[in-house]
Design a protein around this motif. Structure first.
Motif, short mmCIF file in Angstrom:
data_model
loop_
_atom_site.label_atom_id
_atom_site.label_comp_id
_atom_site.label_asym_id
_atom_site.label_seq_id
_atom_site.Cartn_x
_atom_site.Cartn_y
_atom_site.Cartn_z
N ASP A 191 34.72 33.38 42.67
CA ASP A 191 35.98 32.73 43.00
C ASP A 191 37.00 32.92 41.88
OD1 ASP A 191 35.12 31.86 45.44
OD2 ASP A 191 34.63 29.82 44.80
N TYR A 192 36.54 32.78 40.64
CA TYR A 192 37.44 33.02 39.50
C TYR A 192 37.88 34.48 39.46
CZ TYR A 192 36.86 28.45 37.26
OH TYR A 192 36.90 27.11 36.95
N ALA A 193 36.96 35.40 39.80
CA ALA A 193 37.32 36.82 39.82
C ALA A 193 38.39 37.09 40.88
CB ALA A 193 36.07 37.67 40.08
N ASP A 194 38.30 36.43 42.01
CA ASP A 194 39.32 36.58 43.05
C ASP A 194 40.66 36.06 42.56
OD1 ASP A 194 37.56 37.74 44.80
OD2 ASP A 194 37.10 35.89 45.88
N GLU A 195 40.61 34.98 41.79
CA GLU A 195 41.84 34.33 41.33
C GLU A 195 42.48 35.06 40.15
OE1 GLU A 195 44.72 31.16 41.22
OE2 GLU A 195 43.15 31.55 42.68
N LEU A 196 41.65 35.46 39.18
CA LEU A 196 42.17 36.01 37.93
C LEU A 196 41.94 37.51 37.76
CD1 LEU A 196 40.93 33.15 35.56
CD2 LEU A 196 43.31 33.62 36.14
N GLY A 197 40.92 38.04 38.42
CA GLY A 197 40.54 39.44 38.21
C GLY A 197 39.30 39.52 37.32
N SER A 198 38.56 40.59 37.48
CA SER A 198 37.29 40.75 36.75
C SER A 198 37.49 40.79 35.24
CB SER A 198 36.58 42.02 37.21
OG SER A 198 36.23 41.93 38.57
N SER A 199 38.56 41.45 34.78
CA SER A 199 38.77 41.59 33.34
C SER A 199 39.00 40.23 32.68
CB SER A 199 39.96 42.51 33.06
OG SER A 199 41.14 42.01 33.67
N MET A 200 39.72 39.34 33.36
CA MET A 200 39.98 38.01 32.79
C MET A 200 38.70 37.18 32.76
SD MET A 200 43.19 37.47 31.90
CE MET A 200 43.73 35.80 32.25
N VAL A 201 37.90 37.26 33.83
CA VAL A 201 36.63 36.52 33.86
C VAL A 201 35.71 37.03 32.75
CG1 VAL A 201 34.57 36.01 35.22
CG2 VAL A 201 36.81 36.02 36.32
N ASN A 202 35.62 38.36 32.60
CA ASN A 202 34.76 38.92 31.56
C ASN A 202 35.23 38.49 30.17
OD1 ASN A 202 33.29 40.20 33.53
ND2 ASN A 202 34.24 42.21 33.25
N HIS A 203 36.54 38.43 29.97
CA HIS A 203 37.08 38.01 28.68
C HIS A 203 36.71 36.56 28.38
CE1 HIS A 203 39.61 38.11 25.17
NE2 HIS A 203 40.40 37.15 25.63
#
Length: 304
Positions: A191-203
């Motif tokens: 859900d966070y990846a959908d909201e922010l994108g994978s790069s932001m979640v990984n960071h």
């Protein structure tokens, strides 16, 4: 049925098709997660009312009301149980497969027109079963090393990554925390990846790992980014640098210094005490006479 496609379809259903109350949402999510955990996404499965009462926090009347509304919305199928004999049965209706959804809703509508809402028809079998696998592929941050782990609760196809050039957030979670994401954490991460994108979640996961913190720390970071409108890793790094700079310069302080002042009554009392400590000339004379008398008595006693 694909669990993650169903989650996304359900979210779109809430956003664009119908209003779903908190009670309905709690009941549906518990049923969906239980069906996924038990490998029953395409089948009927039993679920005791007592378990749903505990999991959802709803009352018995609230469970019944939310269940009937979910049936009417075409989200679940339901077969009434028998008290102390057989638990009620449920089935999750596929939302992303339009053909299956239309068939299920039509069947439910026909049954509901002739009987009570709760006595829904037997489920229509799904044409293709796609259970969530229990094999998990994790990819190194530089996309050069790939290992396979069988202990993860579920796997996420790489095609679901919204930034193919980035490691999949679920895979990156395992590399950061050295363990697979749980069945509860996995959909939250997506859900966070959908909201922010994978790069932001990984960071955010990397910041949590560097701090020796838990996944909740990463969640807090991402919630702050969403609240502040931060959408890129560069913006996140700049915001962090600005915060550290303000804190170092002293312009930011988490604690306000408060100077304590005494109330008027306390000040007046101290003043009165000082004033009462002063003696008059008459009092000084009396004290001097008493001291002289005492000194004379001491001398007479010594002569004796």
């Amino acid at each position: 049925m694909d669990y993650f496609k169903q989650r996304r379809a359900y979210r779109n259903f809430k956003l664009y098709e119908a209003s779903v109350s908190n009670g309905q949402n709690n009941l549906y999510r518990e049923l969906l997660d239980y069906a996924n955990d038990e490998g029953k996404l395409d089948d009927m499965f039993p679920m005791k009312n007592s378990a749903l009462l505990s999991l959802t926090g709803l009352s018995e009347a609230g469970i019944k009301k939310a269940r009937n509304e979910l049936i009417q919305l075409g989200l679940i199928d339901y077969v009434k149980g028998r008290k102390n004999v057989k638990a009620p049965e449920y089935r999750i209706i596929n939302l992303y497969d339009k053909k299956s959804r239309v068939t299920s809703r039509a069947t439910t509508s026909e049954k509901s027109s002739s009987t009570r809402t709760e006595e829904v028809a037997q489920p229509v079998p799904q044409p293709v079963a796609q259970p969530v696998a229990h094999v998990f592929t994790s990819t190194d941050y530089n996309l050069t090393d790939t290992t396979t782990t069988t202990s993860s609760p579920s796997s996420v196809p790489e095609s679901q990554n919204n930034e193919p050039e980035e490691p999949h957030p679920i895979a990156f979670y395992q590399r950061v925390f050295n363990r697979p994401a749980t069945a509860i954490q996995t959909p939250i991460i997506m859900d966070y990846a959908d909201e922010l994108g994978s790069s932001m979640v990984n960071h955010a996961l990397m910041l949590a790992g560097e701090s020796g913190a838990s996944f909740n720390y990463a969640k807090g970071i991402m919630d702050n980014w969403i609240k502040d409108g931060i959408k890129t890793v560069e913006q996140a790094k700049q915001a962090s640098a600005d915060f550290k700079s303000k804190k170092k310069s002293g312009s930011y302080s988490g604690r306000t210094q408060v100077k304590e002042t005494l109330p008027d009554w306390a000040t007046n009392t101290n003043q009165k005490t000082k004033e009462s400590a002063k003696i008059t000339p008459e009092q000084e004379a009396i004290i001097a006479a008493r001291l002289a008398k005492l000194e004379a008595s001491k001398k007479e006693a010594s002569h004796e």
